[in-house]
Motif scaffolding. Structure first.
Motif, PDB file in Angstrom:
ATOM      1  N   MET A 194       0.848  -1.186   0.000  1.00  0.00           N
ATOM      2  CA  MET A 194       0.000   0.000   0.000  1.00  0.00           C
ATOM      3  C   MET A 194       0.888   1.241   0.000  1.00  0.00           C
ATOM      4  SD  MET A 194      -3.098   0.806   2.654  1.00  0.00           S
ATOM      5  CE  MET A 194      -4.423   0.046   1.727  1.00  0.00           C
ATOM      6  N   LYS A 195       0.461   2.223  -0.785  1.00  0.00           N
ATOM      7  CA  LYS A 195       1.271   3.432  -0.916  1.00  0.00           C
ATOM      8  C   LYS A 195       0.412   4.656  -0.622  1.00  0.00           C
ATOM      9  CE  LYS A 195       2.474   4.876  -4.994  1.00  0.00           C
ATOM     10  NZ  LYS A 195       3.067   4.821  -6.347  1.00  0.00           N
ATOM     11  N   ILE A 196       0.995   5.616   0.075  1.00  0.00           N
ATOM     12  CA  ILE A 196       0.293   6.857   0.353  1.00  0.00           C
ATOM     13  C   ILE A 196       0.965   7.979  -0.430  1.00  0.00           C
ATOM     14  CG2 ILE A 196       1.620   7.502   2.430  1.00  0.00           C
ATOM     15  CD1 ILE A 196      -1.224   8.207   3.645  1.00  0.00           C
ATOM     16  N   ARG A 197       0.144   8.849  -0.954  1.00  0.00           N
ATOM     17  CA  ARG A 197       0.621   9.950  -1.780  1.00  0.00           C
ATOM     18  C   ARG A 197       0.064  11.247  -1.189  1.00  0.00           C
ATOM     19  NH1 ARG A 197       2.337  10.398  -7.310  1.00  0.00           N
ATOM     20  NH2 ARG A 197       1.550  12.247  -8.332  1.00  0.00           N
ATOM     21  N   TYR A 198       0.910  12.165  -0.913  1.00  0.00           N
ATOM     22  CA  TYR A 198       0.527  13.375  -0.182  1.00  0.00           C
ATOM     23  C   TYR A 198       0.930  14.615  -0.984  1.00  0.00           C
ATOM     24  CZ  TYR A 198       1.130  17.078   3.321  1.00  0.00           C
ATOM     25  OH  TYR A 198       1.121  18.270   3.994  1.00  0.00           O
ATOM     26  N   ASP A 240       7.522  14.484  -6.944  1.00  0.00           N
ATOM     27  CA  ASP A 240       7.207  15.565  -7.870  1.00  0.00           C
ATOM     28  C   ASP A 240       7.213  16.827  -7.017  1.00  0.00           C
ATOM     29  OD1 ASP A 240       6.519  16.888 -10.151  1.00  0.00           O
ATOM     30  OD2 ASP A 240       4.778  15.642 -10.612  1.00  0.00           O
ATOM     31  N   ASP A 241       7.093  17.996  -7.637  1.00  0.00           N
ATOM     32  CA  ASP A 241       7.117  19.228  -6.861  1.00  0.00           C
ATOM     33  C   ASP A 241       6.029  19.211  -5.788  1.00  0.00           C
ATOM     34  OD1 ASP A 241       9.251  20.340  -8.035  1.00  0.00           O
ATOM     35  OD2 ASP A 241       8.155  21.879  -9.160  1.00  0.00           O
ATOM     36  N   GLY A 242       6.424  19.112  -4.521  1.00  0.00           N
ATOM     37  CA  GLY A 242       5.458  19.170  -3.423  1.00  0.00           C
ATOM     38  C   GLY A 242       4.628  17.919  -3.242  1.00  0.00           C
ATOM     39  N   VAL A 243       4.937  16.870  -3.987  1.00  0.00           N
ATOM     40  CA  VAL A 243       4.179  15.616  -3.884  1.00  0.00           C
ATOM     41  C   VAL A 243       5.087  14.543  -3.277  1.00  0.00           C
ATOM     42  CG1 VAL A 243       2.903  13.836  -5.117  1.00  0.00           C
ATOM     43  CG2 VAL A 243       2.750  16.223  -5.860  1.00  0.00           C
ATOM     44  N   PHE A 244       4.605  13.943  -2.217  1.00  0.00           N
ATOM     45  CA  PHE A 244       5.421  13.004  -1.439  1.00  0.00           C
ATOM     46  C   PHE A 244       4.748  11.624  -1.412  1.00  0.00           C
ATOM     47  CE2 PHE A 244       6.495  17.200  -0.113  1.00  0.00           C
ATOM     48  CZ  PHE A 244       7.844  17.174   0.194  1.00  0.00           C
ATOM     49  N   GLU A 245       5.565  10.582  -1.474  1.00  0.00           N
ATOM     50  CA  GLU A 245       5.037   9.224  -1.413  1.00  0.00           C
ATOM     51  C   GLU A 245       5.776   8.422  -0.348  1.00  0.00           C
ATOM     52  OE1 GLU A 245       3.397   8.618  -5.961  1.00  0.00           O
ATOM     53  OE2 GLU A 245       5.050   7.363  -5.262  1.00  0.00           O
ATOM     54  N   LEU A 246       5.035   7.466   0.178  1.00  0.00           N
ATOM     55  CA  LEU A 246       5.601   6.602   1.216  1.00  0.00           C
ATOM     56  C   LEU A 246       4.921   5.237   1.133  1.00  0.00           C
ATOM     57  CD1 LEU A 246       7.261   6.376   3.959  1.00  0.00           C
ATOM     58  CD2 LEU A 246       5.137   7.026   5.087  1.00  0.00           C
ATOM     59  N   ASP A 247       5.706   4.164   1.197  1.00  0.00           N
ATOM     60  CA  ASP A 247       5.134   2.830   1.352  1.00  0.00           C
ATOM     61  C   ASP A 247       4.626   2.725   2.781  1.00  0.00           C
ATOM     62  OD1 ASP A 247       5.651   1.915  -1.226  1.00  0.00           O
ATOM     63  OD2 ASP A 247       7.709   1.367  -0.713  1.00  0.00           O
ATOM     64  N   VAL A 248       3.350   2.417   2.911  1.00  0.00           N
ATOM     65  CA  VAL A 248       2.754   2.342   4.238  1.00  0.00           C
ATOM     66  C   VAL A 248       3.302   1.108   4.963  1.00  0.00           C
ATOM     67  CG1 VAL A 248       0.598   2.103   5.524  1.00  0.00           C
ATOM     68  CG2 VAL A 248       0.671   3.506   3.435  1.00  0.00           C
ATOM     69  N   TYR A 284      -3.190   4.081  -2.231  1.00  0.00           N
ATOM     70  CA  TYR A 284      -3.242   3.118  -3.334  1.00  0.00           C
ATOM     71  C   TYR A 284      -2.909   1.731  -2.808  1.00  0.00           C
ATOM     72  CZ  TYR A 284      -3.189   7.277  -6.236  1.00  0.00           C
ATOM     73  OH  TYR A 284      -3.513   8.481  -6.800  1.00  0.00           O
ATOM     74  N   ASP A 285      -3.646   0.722  -3.317  1.00  0.00           N
ATOM     75  CA  ASP A 285      -3.319  -0.648  -2.919  1.00  0.00           C
ATOM     76  C   ASP A 285      -2.122  -1.154  -3.727  1.00  0.00           C
ATOM     77  OD1 ASP A 285      -4.217  -1.518  -5.400  1.00  0.00           O
ATOM     78  OD2 ASP A 285      -6.148  -2.236  -4.640  1.00  0.00           O
ATOM     79  N   ASP A 286      -1.753  -2.400  -3.480  1.00  0.00           N
ATOM     80  CA  ASP A 286      -0.529  -2.925  -4.086  1.00  0.00           C
ATOM     81  C   ASP A 286      -0.660  -3.124  -5.597  1.00  0.00           C
ATOM     82  OD1 ASP A 286       0.765  -2.874  -1.669  1.00  0.00           O
ATOM     83  OD2 ASP A 286       0.282  -4.952  -1.170  1.00  0.00           O
ATOM     84  N   ASP A 287      -1.914  -3.084  -6.099  1.00  0.00           N
ATOM     85  CA  ASP A 287      -2.115  -3.165  -7.545  1.00  0.00           C
ATOM     86  C   ASP A 287      -2.133  -1.794  -8.200  1.00  0.00           C
ATOM     87  OD1 ASP A 287      -2.325  -5.966  -7.486  1.00  0.00           O
ATOM     88  OD2 ASP A 287      -4.454  -5.837  -6.943  1.00  0.00           O
ATOM     89  N   GLY A 288      -1.949  -0.752  -7.375  1.00  0.00           N
ATOM     90  CA  GLY A 288      -1.949   0.598  -7.914  1.00  0.00           C
ATOM     91  C   GLY A 288      -3.326   1.213  -8.022  1.00  0.00           C
ATOM     92  N   GLU A 289      -4.346   0.481  -7.512  1.00  0.00           N
ATOM     93  CA  GLU A 289      -5.705   1.012  -7.532  1.00  0.00           C
ATOM     94  C   GLU A 289      -5.882   1.989  -6.367  1.00  0.00           C
ATOM     95  OE1 GLU A 289      -8.299   0.309  -9.666  1.00  0.00           O
ATOM     96  OE2 GLU A 289      -6.867  -0.814 -10.868  1.00  0.00           O
ATOM     97  N   GLN A 290      -6.529   3.119  -6.653  1.00  0.00           N
ATOM     98  CA  GLN A 290      -6.755   4.101  -5.589  1.00  0.00           C
ATOM     99  C   GLN A 290      -7.810   3.605  -4.627  1.00  0.00           C
ATOM    100  OE1 GLN A 290      -7.316   8.105  -6.962  1.00  0.00           O
ATOM    101  NE2 GLN A 290      -7.627   8.917  -4.915  1.00  0.00           N
ATOM    102  N   VAL A 291      -7.490   3.601  -3.341  1.00  0.00           N
ATOM    103  CA  VAL A 291      -8.413   3.152  -2.295  1.00  0.00           C
ATOM    104  C   VAL A 291      -9.151   4.344  -1.709  1.00  0.00           C
ATOM    105  CG1 VAL A 291      -8.549   1.974  -0.074  1.00  0.00           C
ATOM    106  CG2 VAL A 291      -6.837   1.260  -1.734  1.00  0.00           C
ATOM    107  N   VAL A 292      -8.443   5.448  -1.502  1.00  0.00           N
ATOM    108  CA  VAL A 292      -9.039   6.676  -0.954  1.00  0.00           C
ATOM    109  C   VAL A 292      -8.546   7.829  -1.808  1.00  0.00           C
ATOM    110  CG1 VAL A 292      -9.304   8.223   1.007  1.00  0.00           C
ATOM    111  CG2 VAL A 292      -9.016   5.769   1.392  1.00  0.00           C
TER     112      VAL A 292
END
Ligand code: SF4
Length: 80
Positions: A1-5, A41-49, A72-80
Motif C-alpha cells: 500500500m502506498k500513500i501519496r501526499y 514531484d514538486d510538493g508531492v510526497f510518497e511513502l510505502d505504508v 493506493y493498494d498494491d495493484d496501484g488502484e486508488q483506495v481513498v
C-alpha cells in the motif's frame, strides 16, 4: 500500500496528524509533513505504508478536508 501526499494542497488543518503519527505538524509552514516520505514531484510526497499502519493511513486520507492525501493498494488502484 502506498500513500501519496500533495503538500501544496494541504491547508494545515492537521486532522491527518490526529489519525496517523507519520503525519507531523509543521507550524512554520502551516502544513503537515509526512515522515520518511520521498518527494516524487514538486510538493508531492510518497511513502510505502508500513505493515500494521494501513488503517491509520486510511483514516488520515479520509480525514483530510481538501483531499491532499491519496491511498493506493498494491495493484496501484486508488483506495481513498
Ligand atoms: S488533513 Fe489535509 S489539510 Fe490537514 S494537515 Fe493533513 S494533509 Fe493538510
Amino acid at each position: 500500500m502506498k500513500i501519496r501526499y500533495d503538500r501544496e494542497t494541504c491547508i494545515g488543518m492537521f486532522q491527518c496528524v490526529d489519525e496517523w503519527d507519520a503525519f507531523e505538524k509543521n507550524l512554520d509552514d502551516g502544513k503537515a509533513d509526512l515522515a520518511g516520505s520521498t518527494e516524487v514531484d514538486d510538493g508531492v510526497f510518497e511513502l510505502d505504508v508500513p505493515d500494521g499502519a494501513e488503517l491509520d493511513a486510511e483514516f488520515a486520507a479520509r480525514a483530510c478536508p481538501v483531499d491532499a492525501i491519496e491511498l493506493y493498494d498494491d495493484d496501484g488502484e486508488q483506495v481513498v
